[in-house]
Design an enzyme around this catalytic site. Structure first.
Site, PDB file in Angstrom:
ATOM      1  N   LEU A  28     -67.807  -2.077 -48.585  1.00  0.00           N
ATOM      2  CA  LEU A  28     -69.007  -2.739 -48.049  1.00  0.00           C
ATOM      3  C   LEU A  28     -70.262  -1.910 -48.282  1.00  0.00           C
ATOM      4  CD1 LEU A  28     -70.078  -1.272 -45.235  1.00  0.00           C
ATOM      5  CD2 LEU A  28     -68.146  -2.463 -44.244  1.00  0.00           C
ATOM      6  N   ASN A  73     -68.062   4.814 -56.452  1.00  0.00           N
ATOM      7  CA  ASN A  73     -69.340   5.341 -55.972  1.00  0.00           C
ATOM      8  C   ASN A  73     -70.046   6.190 -57.031  1.00  0.00           C
ATOM      9  OD1 ASN A  73     -69.416   4.029 -53.600  1.00  0.00           O
ATOM     10  ND2 ASN A  73     -69.047   5.782 -52.282  1.00  0.00           N
ATOM     11  N   TYR A 125     -77.296  -2.408 -59.216  1.00  0.00           N
ATOM     12  CA  TYR A 125     -77.551  -0.961 -59.359  1.00  0.00           C
ATOM     13  C   TYR A 125     -78.251  -0.619 -60.687  1.00  0.00           C
ATOM     14  CZ  TYR A 125     -74.172  -0.511 -55.525  1.00  0.00           C
ATOM     15  OH  TYR A 125     -73.501  -0.632 -54.335  1.00  0.00           O
ATOM     16  N   CYS A 165     -73.389   7.506 -48.462  1.00  0.00           N
ATOM     17  CA  CYS A 165     -72.238   7.550 -49.374  1.00  0.00           C
ATOM     18  C   CYS A 165     -72.527   8.193 -50.731  1.00  0.00           C
ATOM     19  CB  CYS A 165     -71.690   6.142 -49.581  1.00  0.00           C
ATOM     20  SG  CYS A 165     -70.929   5.496 -48.084  1.00  0.00           S
TER      21      CYS A 165
END
Ligand code: NAD
Length: 446
Positions: A158, A213, A256, A267
């Site tokens: 999320l 990530n 992104y 994060c």
């Protein structure tokens, strides 16, 4: 199912509310009494679109409560572990909270009337579930994982500000388990989300979360670097990148890859740092990953140079959370920018439509204390106060009300930091008559 969620932060609150909304009976457990009291009063302790309503409805329906008492896990079928895994000073991942929970859970395993399944949701480096989490639970309980109790690592994808939708529609659903039996109950729970559940080893699931990530950080950094190069020749980097993502052979999502401000939040910076530190420990050289945080910091300092170029001594900075629609200040590039401007002798008046600086808790409070301890002294009560007399406006939010006020204000420059302005606002800013000798910057390609 009877569910416990340990850690009522940005992930835990959403997890608890969404699982209760799906019909489960959920107890949230946190060591911070204020968070527990908020949930028991039918409110969320964090700002996330739609969450307050969801907490209120499920609390009223008797499906969602909270407690500081770990004994509340004794009756549940499954525990979600959502405690923080922050950066230590070295950049290493700090597993203090995860280790404490593993030991604590182990001590409550003996004498249970039904087996317990633990779903580790906190982001941990590859190998942690198998080599640390499970052994800690086994040694503190004297029991065996895979037969007496069950553990999975199930990465959470999320994103704050769209967390409920992301939780209910995950891009993929992966369960990491050391034994097939450990994955059974989580698979049942997640199968209702309509995404095929893939069961892999715990290490693969942990590695996947870091790959994901790190790739987000690569994409943001790449788009911003291309945009900086284009901007230096007065070319709109956003137009370049919006064509780039249409290249079918690249098969890449536009998410992104839109030039904007530096990445931040709880994060990407800490997970990139943890990967860098972990690579060092493993004596692996990873120049691409090593460069990400440096490039990101450069992106922040670029704005300091831009402001200095205007020759002004004060700015109005609007928007402080790491992205719009959340109150999360952790590793916010906007807070870092305000600190960097001040360090250069530029006075900053700041305003954020969501963040309540007087009620900061935990890691949010710690980040502000370390980065900009007198932040509250820079703050104004309203956007109007913030804009009063402002020559340069640094806009880090797309909040509609704020945008309208900015449109009504004359300034030497409006710098759109987030790159997320509504099209109408951006067009109006672009088309506005600018006073002689001044320029209005509305692109985000810095
Ligand atoms: P957070 O700091 O907002 O929340 C963690 C909560 O855990 C806090 O409320 C804290 O009080 C509580 N806690 C700590 N130790 C405890 C204990 N022993 N008993 C009970 N409660 C305890 O963190 P977060 O942003 O929700 O992130 C949690 C984890 O999820 C991290 O590992 C993070 O990397 C990962 N993650 C975060 C996001 C995100 O967008 N925030 C997305 C995916 C994954």
């Amino acid at each position: 199912m009877q569910v416990a969620v340990i850690g009522l932060g940005y992930v835990g609150c959403v997890t608890a509310a969404c699982l209760a909304d799906a019909g489960n009976t959920v107890v949230g457990i946190d060591s911070v009494a204020m968070k527990v009291e908020a949930v028991n009063a039918g409110h969320t302790p964090i700002v996330e679109p739609g969450l307050d309503e969801m907490v209120a409805a499920n609390h009223a329906a008797g499906r969602l409560s909270a407690s500081t008492d770990f004994a509340r896990i004794d009756d549940v079928d499954v525990v979600f572990v959502c405690v923080g895994t922050p950066s230590a000073e070295t950049g290493a991942l700090d597993l203090t909270y995860v280790r404490a929970v593993a030991t604590h859970l182990g001590t409550r395993l003996q004498g249970r009337s039904k087996p317990l399944t633990v779903v580790l949701r906190s982001t941990v480096l590859p190998g942690t579930t198998r080599n640390e989490f499970i052994p800690l639970m086994e040694s503190s309980s004297g029991l065996t994982e895979g037969t007496d109790f069950f553990v999975t690592f199930t990465p959470e994808f999320l994103r704050e500000s769209s967390a409920i939708i992301d939780f209910q529609n995950p891009p993929l659903s992966v369960i990491g388990a050391e034994h097939p039996a450990s994955a059974e109950l989580p698979a049942e729970l997640f199968s209702s989300l309509g995404v095929p559940v893939q069961v892999v080893s715990t290490g693969v699931a942990e590695g996947l979360k870091y790959a994901s990530n790190a790739y987000h950080a690569v994409k943001v950094t790449f788009a911003n670097e291309i945009a900086r190069i284009c901007q230096a020749s007065d070319i709109d980097g956003r137009e370049v990148m919006s064509l780039f993502v249409q290249d079918r052979d690249l098969n890449v999502s536009a998410k992104y890859l839109r030039p904007g401000f530096a990445f931040g939040g709880s994060c990407l910076p800490k997970d990139v740092k943890a990967l860098q530190h972990h690579a060092d420990e493993l004596a692996e050289t990873v120049p691409l990953l090593q460069s990400l945080n440096d490039s990101n910091d450069r992106h922040i300092m670029r704005i300091v140079d831009v402001v200095k170029g205007f020759g002004v001594t004060s700015v109005a900075q609007i928007g402080l959370s790491f992205k719009p629609s959340t109150d999360d200040l952790r590793e916010s590039p906007y807070v870092k920018l305000a600190a960097a401007l001040e360090a250069e002798g530029i006075a900053v008046k700041a305003y954020d439509p969501i963040v309540d600086v007087d009620r900061l808790m935990g890691a949010n409070a710690a980040f502000v204390e370390a980065t900009l301890p007198h932040l509250s002294e820079m703050l104004t009560d309203s956007v109007t106060d913030c804009l009063e007399g402002a020559e340069v406006i640094l806009l880090g939010t797309n909040n509609a009300e704020v945008c309208e006020e900015v449109l009504a204000h004359e300034a030497v420059a409006v710098v759109d930091l987030s790159g997320m302005l509504p099209v109408r606002v951006e067009n109006l800013l672009r088309s506005r008559d600018v006073r002689p000798g001044t320029r209005a910057y509305t692109g985000a390609a810095w």
